[in-house]
Structures are given as structure tokens and as C-alpha cells.
Design a protein around this motif. Structure first.
Motif, PDB file in Angstrom:
ATOM      1  N   GLU A 119       0.933  -1.324   0.188  1.00  0.00           N
ATOM      2  CA  GLU A 119      -0.072   0.296  -0.295  1.00  0.00           C
ATOM      3  C   GLU A 119       1.173   0.904  -0.261  1.00  0.00           C
ATOM      4  N   PHE A 120       2.315   0.981   0.564  1.00  0.00           N
ATOM      5  CA  PHE A 120       2.598   2.336   0.924  1.00  0.00           C
ATOM      6  C   PHE A 120       3.375   2.497  -0.738  1.00  0.00           C
ATOM      7  N   CYS A 121       4.061   2.007  -1.463  1.00  0.00           N
ATOM      8  CA  CYS A 121       4.700   1.583  -2.085  1.00  0.00           C
ATOM      9  C   CYS A 121       3.700   2.433  -3.269  1.00  0.00           C
ATOM     10  N   LYS A 122       2.059   1.766  -3.610  1.00  0.00           N
ATOM     11  CA  LYS A 122       1.031   2.217  -4.213  1.00  0.00           C
ATOM     12  C   LYS A 122       1.016   3.611  -3.883  1.00  0.00           C
ATOM     13  N   ALA A 160       5.772  11.911  -1.738  1.00  0.00           N
ATOM     14  CA  ALA A 160       4.904  11.560  -1.925  1.00  0.00           C
ATOM     15  C   ALA A 160       4.892  10.522  -0.451  1.00  0.00           C
ATOM     16  N   ILE A 161       6.766  10.330  -0.453  1.00  0.00           N
ATOM     17  CA  ILE A 161       7.378   9.362   0.492  1.00  0.00           C
ATOM     18  C   ILE A 161       6.103  10.540   1.740  1.00  0.00           C
ATOM     19  N   VAL A 162       6.706  11.046   2.264  1.00  0.00           N
ATOM     20  CA  VAL A 162       5.996  12.001   3.466  1.00  0.00           C
ATOM     21  C   VAL A 162       4.954  11.987   3.604  1.00  0.00           C
ATOM     22  N   ASP A 163       3.710  12.145   2.522  1.00  0.00           N
ATOM     23  CA  ASP A 163       2.672  12.178   2.189  1.00  0.00           C
ATOM     24  C   ASP A 163       1.730  10.363   2.594  1.00  0.00           C
ATOM     25  N   ALA A 164       2.010   9.890   1.965  1.00  0.00           N
ATOM     26  CA  ALA A 164       2.142   8.334   2.794  1.00  0.00           C
ATOM     27  C   ALA A 164       2.805   7.888   3.440  1.00  0.00           C
ATOM     28  N   SER A 165       3.539   7.914   4.351  1.00  0.00           N
ATOM     29  CA  SER A 165       4.158   8.076   5.772  1.00  0.00           C
ATOM     30  C   SER A 165       2.952   8.363   6.469  1.00  0.00           C
ATOM     31  N   LYS A 176       4.550  10.448   9.346  1.00  0.00           N
ATOM     32  CA  LYS A 176       5.716  10.110  10.785  1.00  0.00           C
ATOM     33  C   LYS A 176       6.981   9.937   9.653  1.00  0.00           C
ATOM     34  N   LEU A 177       7.262  10.627   8.133  1.00  0.00           N
ATOM     35  CA  LEU A 177       8.422  10.809   8.014  1.00  0.00           C
ATOM     36  C   LEU A 177       8.825  12.058   7.847  1.00  0.00           C
ATOM     37  N   SER A 178      10.105  13.048   8.395  1.00  0.00           N
ATOM     38  CA  SER A 178       9.552  13.876   7.757  1.00  0.00           C
ATOM     39  C   SER A 178      10.674  14.112   5.745  1.00  0.00           C
ATOM     40  N   HIS A 179      10.839  15.706   5.673  1.00  0.00           N
ATOM     41  CA  HIS A 179      11.611  15.908   4.603  1.00  0.00           C
ATOM     42  C   HIS A 179      13.262  16.164   4.765  1.00  0.00           C
ATOM     43  N   LYS A 180      13.131  16.718   6.393  1.00  0.00           N
ATOM     44  CA  LYS A 180      14.673  16.454   6.652  1.00  0.00           C
ATOM     45  C   LYS A 180      14.993  15.463   6.727  1.00  0.00           C
ATOM     46  N   ALA A 181      14.413  14.558   7.164  1.00  0.00           N
ATOM     47  CA  ALA A 181      15.017  13.493   7.795  1.00  0.00           C
ATOM     48  C   ALA A 181      15.273  12.503   6.660  1.00  0.00           C
ATOM     49  N   LEU A 182      14.147  12.655   5.232  1.00  0.00           N
ATOM     50  CA  LEU A 182      14.432  11.882   4.262  1.00  0.00           C
ATOM     51  C   LEU A 182      15.739  12.594   3.068  1.00  0.00           C
ATOM     52  N   PHE A 183      15.782  14.165   3.458  1.00  0.00           N
ATOM     53  CA  PHE A 183      16.984  14.635   2.904  1.00  0.00           C
ATOM     54  C   PHE A 183      17.872  13.654   3.212  1.00  0.00           C
ATOM     55  N   ASP A 184      18.584  14.297   4.969  1.00  0.00           N
ATOM     56  CA  ASP A 184      19.162  13.723   5.698  1.00  0.00           C
ATOM     57  C   ASP A 184      19.868  12.020   4.874  1.00  0.00           C
ATOM     58  N   PHE A 185      18.981  11.120   4.473  1.00  0.00           N
ATOM     59  CA  PHE A 185      19.195   9.901   4.609  1.00  0.00           C
ATOM     60  C   PHE A 185      19.510   9.788   2.827  1.00  0.00           C
ATOM     61  N   PHE A 186      19.068  10.272   2.420  1.00  0.00           N
ATOM     62  CA  PHE A 186      19.402  10.592   0.640  1.00  0.00           C
ATOM     63  C   PHE A 186      20.780  11.205   0.039  1.00  0.00           C
ATOM     64  N   LEU A 187      20.812  11.823   1.108  1.00  0.00           N
ATOM     65  CA  LEU A 187      22.218  12.649   1.223  1.00  0.00           C
ATOM     66  C   LEU A 187      23.375  12.181   2.234  1.00  0.00           C
ATOM     67  N   LYS A 188      22.937  11.076   2.617  1.00  0.00           N
ATOM     68  CA  LYS A 188      23.953   9.791   3.865  1.00  0.00           C
ATOM     69  C   LYS A 188      24.299  11.807   4.656  1.00  0.00           C
ATOM     70  N   LYS A 189      23.735  12.193   5.084  1.00  0.00           N
ATOM     71  CA  LYS A 189      24.022  12.695   6.591  1.00  0.00           C
ATOM     72  C   LYS A 189      24.393  12.210   7.887  1.00  0.00           C
ATOM     73  N   GLU A 190      24.523  12.662   8.578  1.00  0.00           N
ATOM     74  CA  GLU A 190      24.461  11.928  10.294  1.00  0.00           C
ATOM     75  C   GLU A 190      22.882  12.156  10.477  1.00  0.00           C
ATOM     76  N   VAL A 191      21.866  11.524  10.926  1.00  0.00           N
ATOM     77  CA  VAL A 191      20.795  12.236  11.760  1.00  0.00           C
ATOM     78  C   VAL A 191      20.735  11.825  13.097  1.00  0.00           C
ATOM     79  N   ALA A 192      20.685  13.317  13.743  1.00  0.00           N
ATOM     80  CA  ALA A 192      20.348  12.759  15.018  1.00  0.00           C
ATOM     81  C   ALA A 192      19.767  12.696  15.606  1.00  0.00           C
ATOM     82  N   ALA A 193      20.022  12.151  16.986  1.00  0.00           N
ATOM     83  CA  ALA A 193      18.077  11.655  17.737  1.00  0.00           C
ATOM     84  C   ALA A 193      18.010  12.949  18.020  1.00  0.00           C
ATOM     85  N   ALA A 194      16.488  12.607  18.022  1.00  0.00           N
ATOM     86  CA  ALA A 194      15.205  13.306  18.646  1.00  0.00           C
ATOM     87  C   ALA A 194      15.246  13.024  20.411  1.00  0.00           C
TER      88      ALA A 194
END
Length: 74
Positions: free
Chosen positions: A18-21, A48-53, A56-74
Motif C-alpha cells: 500500500e505504501f508503494c502504491k 509522496a513518501i512524506v504523505d504516504a507515511s 511519520k517521515l519528514s522532509h528533513k529526515a528524507l533529505f538527510d537519509f538520501f544525502l547520507k548525513k548523520e541524523v541526530a537522535a530526537a
């Protein structure tokens, strides 16, 4: 902050389908390329990923993930 990989692994198989759809990508593409950060998605796919989640996933978290930046614990 949760990563796309962590979010994906927490989903059941029907939820993954469903998420992929909702994102507009195939299961195989998500599993092979996106959750491992091998491909960088278009801005529309990021949104679409932010919306489908249900945000629960943020733009910042996705940018950091795809740019391979270290994500600080919240």
C-alpha cells in the motif's frame, strides 16, 4: 528521527504494498533502491513518501537519509 529504512522494515507486507502504491513506485524499486539510498528520488517522490507515511517521515529526515548525513537522535 526515523529513517526510511527503519520505517519500511516496520511495515507488514500488505502495508509495504500500500505504501508503494501511495508513493507511486514499484515494490521492487522501493526495496532495491530507495530504502537503501542507492537512488535519489525526485522531489515529487520525496513529497509522496512524506504523505504516504502520514508525516511519520519528514522532509528533513528524507533529505538527510538520501544525502547520507548523520541524523541526530530526537
Amino acid at each position: 528521527m526515523i529513517t526510511l529504512y527503519e520505517y519500511w522494515k516496520a511495515l507488514s507486507d500488505p502495508e509495504k504494498n500500500e505504501f508503494c502504491k501511495r508513493v507511486g513506485v514499484s515494490y521492487g524499486y522501493m526495496e532495491s533502491h530507495l530504502i537503501h539510498g542507492r537512488k535519489k528520488p525526485r522531489m515529487e517522490t520525496i513529497q509522496a513518501i512524506v504523505d504516504a507515511s502520514d508525516c511519520k517521515l519528514s522532509h528533513k529526515a528524507l533529505f538527510d537519509f538520501f544525502l547520507k548525513k548523520e541524523v541526530a537522535a530526537a
